[in-house]
Design a protein around this motif. Structure first.
Motif, PDB file in Angstrom:
ATOM      1  N   MET A 287     -11.250  -0.348   3.639  1.00 15.75           N
ATOM      2  CA  MET A 287     -10.858  -1.388   2.537  1.00 15.75           C
ATOM      3  C   MET A 287     -10.865  -2.639   2.825  1.00 15.75           C
ATOM      4  N   GLN A 288     -11.326  -3.641   2.035  1.00 15.99           N
ATOM      5  CA  GLN A 288     -10.997  -5.019   2.213  1.00 15.99           C
ATOM      6  C   GLN A 288      -9.813  -5.434   2.014  1.00 15.99           C
ATOM      7  N   ILE A 289      -9.129  -5.149   1.028  1.00 15.50           N
ATOM      8  CA  ILE A 289      -7.941  -5.845   0.734  1.00 15.50           C
ATOM      9  C   ILE A 289      -6.701  -4.628   1.044  1.00 15.50           C
ATOM     10  N   PRO A 290      -5.726  -4.783   1.549  1.00 18.40           N
ATOM     11  CA  PRO A 290      -4.803  -3.974   2.112  1.00 18.40           C
ATOM     12  C   PRO A 290      -4.222  -3.114   0.618  1.00 18.40           C
ATOM     13  N   LEU A 291      -4.096  -1.782   0.903  1.00 18.41           N
ATOM     14  CA  LEU A 291      -3.418  -1.045  -0.222  1.00 18.41           C
ATOM     15  C   LEU A 291      -2.029  -1.610  -0.721  1.00 18.41           C
ATOM     16  N   GLN A 292      -1.953  -1.751  -2.164  1.00 21.24           N
ATOM     17  CA  GLN A 292      -0.839  -2.136  -2.630  1.00 21.24           C
ATOM     18  C   GLN A 292       0.041  -0.845  -3.301  1.00 21.24           C
ATOM     19  N   ILE A 293       1.319  -0.814  -3.023  1.00 19.06           N
ATOM     20  CA  ILE A 293       2.192   0.391  -3.672  1.00 19.06           C
ATOM     21  C   ILE A 293       3.172  -0.484  -4.281  1.00 19.06           C
ATOM     22  N   VAL A 294       3.398  -0.111  -5.529  1.00 19.07           N
ATOM     23  CA  VAL A 294       4.487  -0.765  -6.280  1.00 19.07           C
ATOM     24  C   VAL A 294       5.346   0.278  -6.913  1.00 19.07           C
ATOM     25  N   PHE A 295       6.707   0.079  -6.831  1.00 21.92           N
ATOM     26  CA  PHE A 295       7.578   1.048  -7.578  1.00 21.92           C
ATOM     27  C   PHE A 295       8.304   0.384  -8.589  1.00 21.92           C
ATOM     28  N   HIS A 296       8.176   0.988  -9.809  1.00 20.16           N
ATOM     29  CA  HIS A 296       8.793   0.535 -11.074  1.00 20.16           C
ATOM     30  C   HIS A 296       9.826   1.547 -11.506  1.00 20.16           C
ATOM     31  N   GLY A 297      11.211   0.854 -11.697  1.00 24.34           N
ATOM     32  CA  GLY A 297      12.141   1.900 -12.355  1.00 24.34           C
ATOM     33  C   GLY A 297      12.554   2.925 -11.334  1.00 24.34           C
ATOM     34  N   ILE A 298      12.183   2.893 -10.156  1.00 24.78           N
ATOM     35  CA  ILE A 298      12.624   3.827  -9.108  1.00 24.78           C
ATOM     36  C   ILE A 298      12.848   3.076  -7.799  1.00 24.78           C
ATOM     37  N   ASP A 299      13.622   3.589  -6.952  1.00 24.60           N
ATOM     38  CA  ASP A 299      13.866   2.859  -5.641  1.00 24.60           C
ATOM     39  C   ASP A 299      12.583   3.063  -4.782  1.00 24.60           C
ATOM     40  N   HIS A 300      12.242   2.205  -3.840  1.00 20.78           N
ATOM     41  CA  HIS A 300      11.257   2.682  -2.860  1.00 20.78           C
ATOM     42  C   HIS A 300      11.460   4.064  -2.084  1.00 20.78           C
ATOM     43  N   SER A 301      10.514   4.669  -1.888  1.00 21.47           N
ATOM     44  CA  SER A 301      10.456   5.873  -1.055  1.00 21.47           C
ATOM     45  C   SER A 301       9.375   5.932   0.220  1.00 21.47           C
ATOM     46  N   ASP A 302       9.974   5.962   1.012  1.00 17.23           N
ATOM     47  CA  ASP A 302       9.028   5.969   2.390  1.00 17.23           C
ATOM     48  C   ASP A 302       8.200   7.374   2.265  1.00 17.23           C
ATOM     49  N   ALA A 303       8.608   8.398   1.872  1.00 26.86           N
ATOM     50  CA  ALA A 303       8.078   9.647   1.829  1.00 26.86           C
ATOM     51  C   ALA A 303       6.965   9.498   0.769  1.00 26.86           C
ATOM     52  N   VAL A 304       7.175   9.068  -0.325  1.00 25.17           N
ATOM     53  CA  VAL A 304       6.311   8.778  -1.315  1.00 25.17           C
ATOM     54  C   VAL A 304       5.064   7.745  -1.108  1.00 25.17           C
ATOM     55  N   GLU A 305       5.582   6.868  -0.329  1.00 26.53           N
ATOM     56  CA  GLU A 305       4.574   5.693   0.197  1.00 26.53           C
ATOM     57  C   GLU A 305       3.516   6.521   1.261  1.00 26.53           C
ATOM     58  N   GLU A 306       4.130   7.293   2.408  1.00 25.39           N
ATOM     59  CA  GLU A 306       3.299   7.948   3.259  1.00 25.39           C
ATOM     60  C   GLU A 306       2.246   8.937   2.260  1.00 25.39           C
ATOM     61  N   ARG A 307       2.853   9.705   1.632  1.00 34.62           N
ATOM     62  CA  ARG A 307       1.821  10.664   1.027  1.00 34.62           C
ATOM     63  C   ARG A 307       0.808   9.930   0.005  1.00 34.62           C
ATOM     64  N   ILE A 308       1.286   8.803  -0.350  1.00 33.17           N
ATOM     65  CA  ILE A 308       0.010   7.955  -1.244  1.00 33.17           C
ATOM     66  C   ILE A 308      -0.978   7.272  -0.040  1.00 33.17           C
ATOM     67  N   ASN A 309      -0.507   6.978   1.103  1.00 31.71           N
ATOM     68  CA  ASN A 309      -1.197   6.586   2.149  1.00 31.71           C
ATOM     69  C   ASN A 309      -2.273   7.697   2.470  1.00 31.71           C
ATOM     70  N   GLU A 310      -1.723   9.073   2.695  1.00 29.72           N
ATOM     71  CA  GLU A 310      -2.713  10.210   2.743  1.00 29.72           C
ATOM     72  C   GLU A 310      -3.799  10.116   1.727  1.00 29.72           C
ATOM     73  N   LYS A 311      -3.280  10.283   0.379  1.00 28.31           N
ATOM     74  CA  LYS A 311      -4.166  10.497  -0.419  1.00 28.31           C
ATOM     75  C   LYS A 311      -5.295   9.253  -0.788  1.00 28.31           C
TER      76      LYS A 311
END
Length: 122
Positions: free
Chosen positions: A1-25
């Motif tokens: 990927m040319q531009i790094p992955l962006q993960i944004v959380f709206h209305g919810i606190d940041h979660s490392d577990a969710v971020e890790e799962r997104i990276n896998e997906k």
């Protein structure tokens, strides 16, 4: 990927577990299409309450934006129906559905390009 992955959380606190799962997906998406130039994933909670604390029963909405040469693709886990929104009270299910939709789009594009190359070769 040319531009790094962006993960944004709206209305919810940041979660490392969710971020890790997104990276896998996202890594799996790159197997379906090798020319992904950018990816942005938005994790949000659909609710009328302005509190930033997730309350049980309020559905998650995951939106995946992918850029590939010549196209901008979007997939979401929320489809607007009451029964489907209830199914996404679990963030894992919402992630699964959004990324499955994006995988289908990327597969369709890859298949279409393969068919075009075959037709041009004939």
């Amino acid at each position: 990927m040319q531009i790094p992955l962006q993960i944004v959380f709206h209305g919810i606190d940041h979660s490392d577990a969710v971020e890790e799962r997104i990276n896998e997906k996202v890594a799996k998406l790159e197997q379906f299409h090798g020319n992904i130039t950018a990816c942005r994933v938005v994790v949000e909670v659909h609710h009328k309450n302005t509190s930033h604390v997730h309350k049980k029963g309020e559905p998650f909405c995951i939106t995946v934006h992918v850029s590939i040469p010549g196209e901008e693709l979007t997939a979401t886990s929320a489809h607007g129906k009451e029964t489907e929104l209830k199914a996404h009270e679990d963030v894992g299910i919402a992630l699964r559905d959004a990324f499955a939709s994006m995988e289908r789009q990327l597969r369709d594009i890859s298949d279409r390009k393969k068919d075009e190359k075959k037709a041009a070769a004939v």
